[in-house]
Scaffold this active site. Structure first.
Site, mmCIF file in Angstrom:
data_model
loop_
_atom_site.group_PDB
_atom_site.id
_atom_site.type_symbol
_atom_site.label_atom_id
_atom_site.label_comp_id
_atom_site.label_asym_id
_atom_site.label_seq_id
_atom_site.Cartn_x
_atom_site.Cartn_y
_atom_site.Cartn_z
ATOM 1 N N GLU A 485 0.828 -1.215 0.000
ATOM 2 C CA GLU A 485 0.000 0.000 0.000
ATOM 3 C C GLU A 485 0.855 1.254 0.000
ATOM 4 O OE1 GLU A 485 -2.963 -0.111 3.106
ATOM 5 O OE2 GLU A 485 -4.017 -1.786 2.166
ATOM 6 N N GLU A 566 -4.088 -8.997 0.469
ATOM 7 C CA GLU A 566 -4.669 -8.749 1.793
ATOM 8 C C GLU A 566 -6.177 -8.780 1.645
ATOM 9 O OE1 GLU A 566 -2.109 -5.823 3.743
ATOM 10 O OE2 GLU A 566 -3.882 -5.113 4.782
HETATM 11 C C1 GAL Z 1 -4.100 -2.486 5.423
HETATM 12 C C2 GAL Z 1 -2.617 -2.468 5.717
HETATM 13 C C3 GAL Z 1 -2.259 -3.362 6.866
HETATM 14 C C4 GAL Z 1 -3.193 -3.111 7.999
HETATM 15 C C5 GAL Z 1 -4.599 -3.345 7.553
HETATM 16 C C6 GAL Z 1 -5.622 -3.191 8.653
HETATM 17 O O1 GAL Z 1 -4.509 -1.423 4.668
HETATM 18 O O2 GAL Z 1 -1.901 -2.876 4.584
HETATM 19 O O3 GAL Z 1 -0.936 -3.124 7.268
HETATM 20 O O4 GAL Z 1 -3.027 -1.807 8.424
HETATM 21 O O5 GAL Z 1 -4.900 -2.416 6.562
HETATM 22 O O6 GAL Z 1 -6.907 -3.312 8.130
#
Ligand code: GAL
Length: 878
Positions: A485, A566
């Protein structure tokens, strides 16, 4: 004692291992073998973990800083900088005289400890909204300067050798002195690196001094603090295999044959040229923790290496009937070991071992294939801390994390967002996990004032090259991720940075592809055409109420692999259920009734239908993963809870994202993932618990996770109806209109028309006793200091059922040769410091982590609580 002492006897173990290495042709090296070692005749790699002195300072004690010493630190990275004209040269002389680095400095009043060590984990926690270290970073005192000092001795037999310091990870801005002389350093706290001590050593005592510094607001999650991984002293001939200097890859892989390509990087740090070197590499199987039978060898090659030069030697061999490495459960993670010898005038002057595996990987538009089999990524993201022992890396704690994930059916881990401990990859190799190995959370633009972006321009090349050289022999590493990100995702400069990093990655490893985790790049962003593989955070399956973007990326890039780097970011507090329950299959968490949040107590409902606004429930993610079958799989945020980032309640200490809580107790959704990822497990899991005296007569939904396709629920023997799962959109059985009466819930499930599994949950009696159990029912513990026992306590009624809403304070004690390292209960709002022997239960459960102090005997762990029968558990030290 904290984790400082966890490795008290690790050094002794290592000496024992080295003795074995010297005397046996077959080497017993324990569950996790050293990745590179060693005949004592030619190379010694000694643990430097024992016997340090440590002092932490909250304000700068020495007037030093990274920027002041940068000119002396940058040359530590020079061997990783491709363009010779960009390599930093060490300035003449010494930077400055530093009191704490001198052998004459008296450090007796400093703390005595062993590594690995996390200075922050013992707390206390900072609380409140203006804390110097807030919720995001875990409210633990990571900030300030830490000095570590240790003496080691060299004898006349070490004369003429190259002496190297190897640090697997220290947080952060490492600076190293030997005998008062500045040696070098490395700022990125997750990096592993080596420094050449040779020109600063002396016979007799040598004083090593290491300075670390951590800034406030330097991370989005808990970074830990201190020398939190292993440290080694390598003694070797000045002509030797370079640090991480072997690289073995396989091609034309089949069950019948595989061609292996070996590159050995030979380094000569001595003053004379070496004109008659031979490099010989044998291949052995690695089995049952041992270097076994020799099964082949690479052709011996000759090489010359000038003084202060390196040379690389390439050779290839074809192996018949290779035992392939592959992910579990469908394949077997077979491993090999290459033993490389450097010979000078026919005398072996160095021996270096490399563990590797033989397998093929293909990245297709329909996902990743390993040895020709498509492996759907059932992955989880993991931060590097190990719960209440903090960032100090202890193999048995990491192994427990992986084992529980594997039993859930996970086959892949993303090392979000930083290089992991080397031993984590050893475990993954042995256990048959696939690893998405990730290096950066930021590039040039920061996410926090003092994060990695400050040093990205100077250090990205050295960090990326050294990371890949360290990890590329691990068969578990299936892909590289060079960014998470990053803020530059949508800019053309971001695309240029991505190309530059990916080109480095291809140079260092032409056999694997790279990705970045993109939360807001679109199919038309320049960066999307750069990345080898499209990794999407949340947007793929549709965040919040949004639509999935998988099809948009697919139609723009029909030939690229797409997967979720993710997914989900579901949040919940274990064992805590809030009413009413959303009727949707996914809701954005907030404090309005039905949306899962309880701001007064900082709890999130464990119906596991609630997610952050940029995420979605597990169920919703499954819907789109199944709707777009070309998607290569997902990495759930996160497998385990971690310290820091307690979204949505910044006032807490640890996350709500984990499928498993910080103490290691599975949340309900563990069984939701198991029902999908490990569907052969005959299991049915009912939620919530059934102790609701205040809800008599009120609607109290009951949900069941199982891989069955039909289920009938009974309350006190009365059917609540039969539910059929209507694939592809139902991933749980729901009875949303059940009226609460105390008693017994029973579910009976069926698959393909036959009985599958049943389960019951009953209203419990009052708590009367504490019942102790050990992780995996282990009743013994190794005395080597590197083993931990995980002892759970259930606050139980007279029949032994855990009473869910009774959370008394429990006192832990130990008799015999053991100690309690830490306690926890998985409650993100619990600010009792982790080493405390007093811990309130949470949801009826608590955990004590115990280690053996080294002596033989039995350890009895006792838990007491007022008014309850005391519980004990006995561990034999073996
Ligand atoms: C994402 C990020 C992670 C964590 C997650 C929590 O955007 O890449 O490191 O912060 O959100 O939802």
């Amino acid at each position: 004692m904290g984790p400082n002492s966890v490795q008290a006897t690790a050094h002794r173990l290592l000496v024992f291992v080295l003795l074995l290495l010297g005397s046996c042709p077959e080497v017993a090296v324990g569950a996790v073998a050293p990745r590179q070692n060693t005949s004592p005749l030619t190379r010694e790699r000694l643990s430097l973990n024992a016997g340090w002195r440590f002092q932490r300072f909250t304000s700068n004690p020495d007037n030093l800083s990274y920027s002041k010493l940068k000119a002396w630190i940058l040359p530590s990275a020079s061997s990783y900088i491709k363009d010779a004209s960009s390599r930093a040269l060490r300035p003449a002389g010494q930077p400055t005289n530093v009191t704490y680095a001198q052998a004459t400095f008296d450090d007796k009043s400093w703390d005595a400890l062993n590594l690995p060590h996390d200075w922050a984990v013992k707390g206390p926690f900072y609380t409140g909204s203006n804390a110097v270290i807030g919720g995001g970073m875990g409210r633990l005192p990571i900030q300030g300067v830490g000095w570590y000092r240790k003496k080691f001795t060299l004898t006349s037999t070490d004369q003429g050798k190259g002496i190297f310091l190897e640090v697997d990870g220290a947080m952060s801005y490492v600076m190293v002195w030997l005998n008062g002389n500045f040696v070098g350093g490395w700022p990125y706290g997750y990096a592993s690196f080596q420094l050449d001590l040779t020109s600063y050593v002396q016979q007799g005592d040598n004083q090593l001094a290491i300075r670390l510094e951590n800034a406030v607001d330097s991370s989005r999650f808990y970074p830990g603090a201190g020398i939190y991984r292993n440290v080694w002293l390598t003694k070797v001939s000045t002509t030797h295999v370079q640090y991480h200097g072997t690289w073995i890859s396989s091609r034309q892989v089949s069950e019948e044959s595989a061609t292996l390509d070996l590159v050995v990087q030979v380094e000569n740090t001595g003053s004379a040229s070496q004109t008659d070197l031979q490099i010989a590499t044998d291949i052995h199987v690695f089995q049952g923790g041992k270097i076994g039978e020799k099964v082949g060898q690479f052709p011996t090659a000759k090489v010359q290496v000038g003084s202060a030069k390196t040379a690389s030697v390439n050779s290839s061999v074809t192996l018949s009937n290779p035992r392939l490495w592959g992910p579990k459960p469908s394949q077997t993670p077979n491993l090999y070991v290459a033993v490389t010898r450097v010979l000078s005038n026919n005398q072996t002057i160095d021996e270096y071992t490399t563990r590797f595996g033989i397998r093929s990987v293909q990245y297709t538009a329909d996902g990743v294939k390993v040895n020709g089999e498509r492996i759907y990524l059932q992955g989880v993201c993991q931060h590097h801390d190990l719960g209440s022992i903090g960032s100090a890396f202890i193999v048995s704690a990491a192994k427990r994390q992986l084992e529980m994930l594997q039993e859930m059916g996970s086959n892949a881990v993303r090392t979000s967002h930083n290089p992991p401990a080397p031993e984590l990859l050893d475990l993954a190799d042995e256990m048959g996990f696939l690893i998405l190995d990730e290096i950066f959370d930021t590039w040039n633009s920061g996410k926090r004032t003092n994060d990695f972006h400050l040093i990205f321009p100077d250090w990205h090349e050295a960090d990326l090259r050294s990371f890949i050289r360290r990890d590329r022999n691990h068969p578990s590493v299936v892909m590289w991720s060079y960014g998470n990100e990053v803020a530059e995702q949508r800019s053309s400069s971001g695309a240029n940075t991505a190309r530059m990093l990916q080109d480095i990655l291809h140079e260092e490893d032409p056999t694997r592809l790279g990705t970045i985790a993109m939360d807001n790049a679109t199919p038309t962003s320049a960066i999307t055409s750069v990345v080898d593989i499209i990794g999407l955070n949340y947007q793929g399956e549709g965040r919040g109420t949004g639509q999935p973007t998988f099809p948009n990326f697919r139609s723009a890039f029909p030939n690229k692999m797409i997967f979720s780097t993710e997914s989900s970011s579901g949040i919940s507090t274990r064992g805590t259920y809030l009413f009413p329950v959303t009727s949707s299959n996914s809701a954005t968490e907030d404090d309005t009734p039905g949306n899962g949040g309880d701001a007064n107590n900082s709890y999130v409902s464990s119906y596991d239908l609630y997610a952050v606004s940029w995420g979605a429930s597990p169920d919703k993610v499954f819907v789109s993963q199944d709707k777009y079958p070309y998607v290569g799989g997902e990495f759930v945020w996160t497998g385990w809870d971690y310290i820091g980032e307690p979204t949505p309640y910044d006032s807490s200490r640890s996350s709500y994202f984990g499928i498993i809580d910080l103490a290691g107790f599975p949340k309900d959704r563990y069984y939701l993932y198991q029902s999908r990822w490990n569907p052969t497990v005959r299991m049915a899991h009912i939620l919530p618990h059934w102790n609701w005296p205040e809800r008599v007569g009120l609607v109290t939904p009951v949900h069941v996770f199982s891989s069955a396709d039909k289920a009938e629920l009974f309350l006190n023997g009365v059917s609540q109806g039969v539910v059929n799962k209507k694939a592809p959109s139902d991933y749980r059985f729901r009875w949303d209109k059940v009226t609460y009466q105390p008693g017994k819930l029973e579910v009976v499930t069926y698959k393909n028309g036959s009985f599958w599994a049943n389960a019951t949950v009953a209203t419990t009696g009052d708590a009367t006793q504490l019942k102790l159990s050990s992780y995996k029912n282990r009743d013994s513990i190794r005395g080597d200091g590197n083993d931990l026992a995980f002892i759970s306590v259930g606050v139980s009624d007279k029949d032994g059922n855990v009473v869910p809403r009774t959370d008394p304070s429990i006192s832990f004690s130990v008799q015999g040769p053991g100690e309690i390292v830490s306690t926890d209960n998985g409650n993100p709002t619990d600010f009792v410091p982790f080493p405390s022997k007093e811990r309130k239960a949470f949801g009826g459960l608590a955990l004590a982590i115990v280690r053996a102090t080294g002596e033989s005997g039995t350890i009895t762990v006792t838990a007491t609580s007022k008014g309850l029968t005391t519980g004990t558990f006995t561990l034999k030290v073996v």
